[in-house]
Motif scaffolding. Sequence first.
Motif, short mmCIF file in Angstrom:
data_model
loop_
_atom_site.label_atom_id
_atom_site.label_comp_id
_atom_site.label_asym_id
_atom_site.label_seq_id
_atom_site.Cartn_x
_atom_site.Cartn_y
_atom_site.Cartn_z
N PHE A 82 0.82 -1.20 0.00
CA PHE A 82 0.00 0.00 0.00
C PHE A 82 0.86 1.26 0.00
CE2 PHE A 82 -1.93 3.41 2.48
CZ PHE A 82 -3.04 3.69 1.69
N SER A 83 1.93 1.25 0.82
CA SER A 83 2.77 2.44 0.93
C SER A 83 3.45 2.77 -0.40
CB SER A 83 3.82 2.26 2.03
OG SER A 83 4.62 1.12 1.78
N GLY A 84 3.81 1.76 -1.18
CA GLY A 84 4.44 2.01 -2.48
C GLY A 84 3.47 2.63 -3.47
N PHE A 127 4.24 8.31 3.98
CA PHE A 127 4.27 7.05 3.23
C PHE A 127 5.70 6.60 2.96
CE2 PHE A 127 -0.11 8.29 1.61
CZ PHE A 127 -0.76 7.40 2.46
N PHE A 128 6.61 7.55 2.72
CA PHE A 128 8.01 7.20 2.51
C PHE A 128 8.57 6.54 3.77
CE2 PHE A 128 12.56 7.98 2.67
CZ PHE A 128 12.96 7.53 1.43
N ALA A 132 9.87 2.74 3.86
CA ALA A 132 11.25 2.44 4.24
C ALA A 132 11.28 1.54 5.47
CB ALA A 132 12.00 3.74 4.51
N ALA A 133 10.41 1.80 6.45
CA ALA A 133 10.37 0.96 7.65
C ALA A 133 9.95 -0.46 7.30
CB ALA A 133 9.41 1.56 8.67
N SER A 134 9.00 -0.60 6.39
CA SER A 134 8.54 -1.92 5.96
C SER A 134 9.67 -2.69 5.27
CB SER A 134 7.34 -1.78 5.03
OG SER A 134 6.99 -3.02 4.49
N ALA A 135 10.40 -2.00 4.40
CA ALA A 135 11.51 -2.65 3.70
C ALA A 135 12.61 -3.03 4.68
CB ALA A 135 12.07 -1.72 2.63
N SER A 139 13.93 -6.86 5.51
CA SER A 139 15.34 -7.20 5.41
C SER A 139 15.85 -7.81 6.71
CB SER A 139 16.14 -5.95 5.06
OG SER A 139 17.51 -6.23 5.06
N ALA A 140 15.47 -7.22 7.83
CA ALA A 140 15.89 -7.75 9.14
C ALA A 140 15.29 -9.13 9.37
CB ALA A 140 15.47 -6.79 10.25
#
Length: 154
Positions: A82-84, A127-128, A132-135, A139-140
Amino acid sequence: MSRMLRGTLLVLVVLSGLTGLVYAAMKYLMTGDDPFAAFHHPWQPSLLAAHVLVAPALLFTLGWVFADHVAPQLGQTRHARFSGVALVITIASMTASGYLLQVVSGPGWRLGYAWVHGLSGTLFLLFFGAHAASAFGRSADRQRRGHEVSEPAA
């Protein structure tokens, strides 16, 4: 997306966001001693100039991100975040209103575009951050599960 592109994008988003938010605070929230003054704070013109200079660099970088990150995912069948999707919409609105704000002369149009630009810019920052937090979280999570996180060559 390469580390250099992510870093460039982050720096330009922060610079553009800070200059825009602080400029808006000075213009709309501060009052000066002189009711006939064009500016409410001595730094107001400099912040506007900085914002207008940083924004094209951000727009160029967003185009690079679109080609490198967004466009390859458009044809895939998996669900987009959604954020993208929200970022793409707010970028279009923020960009169009930012350019139109510089060329309109009617006070009604100018105020309308200022509101659209301010709201879409603020939503873009939110949204950015979420994207970024979602990505970062994904990754973590991959690293925790023992999967190697591959980094493309620069």
